[in-house]
Design a protein around this motif. Sequence first.
Motif, PDB file in Angstrom:
ATOM      1  N   VAL A  27       0.399  -1.382  -0.035  1.00 24.17           N
ATOM      2  CA  VAL A  27       0.213   0.076  -0.465  1.00 24.17           C
ATOM      3  C   VAL A  27       0.813   0.919  -0.021  1.00 24.17           C
ATOM      4  O   VAL A  27       0.301   2.267   0.128  1.00 24.17           O
ATOM      5  CB  VAL A  27      -0.789   0.106   0.971  1.00 24.17           C
ATOM      6  CG1 VAL A  27      -2.009  -1.295   1.013  1.00 24.17           C
ATOM      7  CG2 VAL A  27       0.147   0.625   2.740  1.00 24.17           C
ATOM      8  N   THR A  28       2.358   1.192  -0.581  1.00 25.04           N
ATOM      9  CA  THR A  28       3.041   2.041  -0.394  1.00 25.04           C
ATOM     10  C   THR A  28       2.634   3.370  -1.133  1.00 25.04           C
ATOM     11  O   THR A  28       2.730   5.003  -0.374  1.00 25.04           O
ATOM     12  CB  THR A  28       4.393   1.508  -0.136  1.00 25.04           C
ATOM     13  OG1 THR A  28       5.122   1.274   0.433  1.00 25.04           O
ATOM     14  CG2 THR A  28       5.526   2.692  -0.097  1.00 25.04           C
ATOM     15  N   THR A  29       2.288   3.291  -2.555  1.00 24.16           N
ATOM     16  CA  THR A  29       2.258   3.994  -3.143  1.00 24.16           C
ATOM     17  C   THR A  29       1.196   4.684  -3.453  1.00 24.16           C
ATOM     18  O   THR A  29       0.864   6.299  -3.497  1.00 24.16           O
ATOM     19  CB  THR A  29       2.443   2.691  -5.186  1.00 24.16           C
ATOM     20  OG1 THR A  29       4.281   2.636  -4.876  1.00 24.16           O
ATOM     21  CG2 THR A  29       2.463   4.475  -6.130  1.00 24.16           C
ATOM     22  N   LEU A  30       0.026   3.548  -2.647  1.00 24.30           N
ATOM     23  CA  LEU A  30      -1.770   4.235  -3.336  1.00 24.30           C
ATOM     24  C   LEU A  30      -1.712   5.404  -1.804  1.00 24.30           C
ATOM     25  O   LEU A  30      -1.987   6.278  -2.158  1.00 24.30           O
ATOM     26  CB  LEU A  30      -2.442   3.383  -3.073  1.00 24.30           C
ATOM     27  CG  LEU A  30      -2.764   2.276  -2.581  1.00 24.30           C
ATOM     28  CD1 LEU A  30      -3.418   2.702  -0.839  1.00 24.30           C
ATOM     29  CD2 LEU A  30      -2.980   0.975  -2.498  1.00 24.30           C
ATOM     30  N   SER A  31      -0.771   4.596  -0.616  1.00 19.84           N
ATOM     31  CA  SER A  31      -0.995   6.020   0.546  1.00 19.84           C
ATOM     32  C   SER A  31      -0.050   6.595   0.328  1.00 19.84           C
ATOM     33  O   SER A  31       0.340   8.242   0.386  1.00 19.84           O
ATOM     34  CB  SER A  31      -0.087   4.486   1.586  1.00 19.84           C
ATOM     35  OG  SER A  31      -1.055   4.138   1.765  1.00 19.84           O
ATOM     36  N   SER A  32       0.952   7.163  -0.237  1.00 19.44           N
ATOM     37  CA  SER A  32       2.210   8.292  -0.920  1.00 19.44           C
ATOM     38  C   SER A  32       1.031   9.538  -1.680  1.00 19.44           C
ATOM     39  O   SER A  32       1.960  10.612  -1.471  1.00 19.44           O
ATOM     40  CB  SER A  32       2.921   7.628  -1.387  1.00 19.44           C
ATOM     41  OG  SER A  32       3.043   7.387  -2.642  1.00 19.44           O
ATOM     42  N   TYR A  33       0.327   9.062  -2.074  1.00 18.91           N
ATOM     43  CA  TYR A  33      -0.653  10.054  -3.267  1.00 18.91           C
ATOM     44  C   TYR A  33      -1.909  10.416  -2.340  1.00 18.91           C
ATOM     45  O   TYR A  33      -2.580  11.696  -2.912  1.00 18.91           O
ATOM     46  CB  TYR A  33      -1.274   9.178  -4.109  1.00 18.91           C
ATOM     47  CG  TYR A  33      -0.193   8.581  -5.291  1.00 18.91           C
ATOM     48  CD1 TYR A  33       1.003   9.247  -5.794  1.00 18.91           C
ATOM     49  CD2 TYR A  33      -1.029   7.670  -5.490  1.00 18.91           C
ATOM     50  CE1 TYR A  33       1.805   8.610  -6.561  1.00 18.91           C
ATOM     51  CE2 TYR A  33       0.196   7.192  -6.868  1.00 18.91           C
ATOM     52  CZ  TYR A  33       1.375   7.473  -7.037  1.00 18.91           C
ATOM     53  OH  TYR A  33       1.542   6.485  -8.221  1.00 18.91           O
TER      54      TYR A  33
END
Length: 420
Positions: free
Chosen positions: A349-355
Amino acid sequence: MGWRANLWWGDAGPRCYLTVPVLFAALSFLWILDQTCIPAGTLRGEFYTTLFQSSYRDSPIGGPERWTASTLRNCDIFSGEWVYDENLPLYSSCKFAEPGFVCHRNGRPDLHYQRWRWRPRGCDLPEFEAHDMLNRLNGSRVVFVGDSMGRTQWESLCCMLLQAVADKSSAKLIHGPITKTATFLRVRFLSKNLTIDYYRSPFLVAGGRDLPPRSPKRVVATLKLDKMGRIGANWHKADILVINTGHWWTMTKTYRQGVYFEIGKQLTRGMKVDTALERAFRTVTSWVNDNVDFNRTQVFFRSYEPPHWSMAFSRLPLNASTYHKVYPQATFLREALELNHSPALLLNVTTLSSYRPDGHVFNYTRSSIPLDCAHWCLPGVPDTWNQVMYYSLLIRALVLWGPASVPEAKDPVCLSRKKW
């Protein structure tokens, strides 16, 4: 005599010319299926039983005619963008949500942060079906282990499932109260004999004040990077296990508090915090491999969810096409899973949360922290972590819960195990 009257030994030769290529094609298809569509940890017998006993239309992974190169290449549920959806949030009030994280009740004037839906590139996720998931979890034990972000995901799942319960009083917090220092929390859904637990373990590995000989006075406690904490005995027999760590692996939470790192009863002075986390991930993933029965337990390692301290009071998600940042915490976890050949799934979930800098608590909280750009509002981003976990279970052919009809995505998905 029927068909047997026309069969004689002379037919065997010509028939073999047809049989050999057909057999070769069938074995080739099964090999490709094994390499691309059967996730690690799945028993092949159960996979094929589920696949061929269910209709292609109802199968969560779709039939062979729907497995195209385009679908396999483009359907990565962890890569995509956030789109506005007026049908969200999935819930507005929930007795299991920590008061400090219910931002709209704590004075946050805008509600747009609740209405962003994650849309993967090349496919779509089905809506979260609370009734469906609650039924599949009947008689199960779900366990979250980790830091306060793990607790937030635990709260989120309890709230999402609560929407499917007619008698809300039958879902009870039987071990609480819900606070940031609680070491153990449990919610029980009585109608389904379902328990959802949270164990607080910010570092996962063992730690304590039994220091190595001749430790400097500045050393107050150590983290044993090569040893798992005793807490593992409490949760390794869960049906679903979700593990996370990352936010406590900082200079502030370790060295500045007098917490140092230890390997083999030797103090590792000067070790970088990132290096220590990398070593800890290898210990934890190895311990899980050795102590968890993957035939019984589906294990998820949830990756790091970044804070956004430099983007306080953001109101919109970031543009996925222009915002790119690499987080070593997520890289270390993926590499540890690959190194140990772990059957566990990576809930990346790192990428989706980073947005989502807009999804944080900020100062809309009841905490003494003046500004919180690490924790997340509820409803909000943690609901999506549970949605992608739910869908990840569906596309694994529901090995844990048995075959059943499932909500279909707008595009079928068959994820390669290499992406996990």
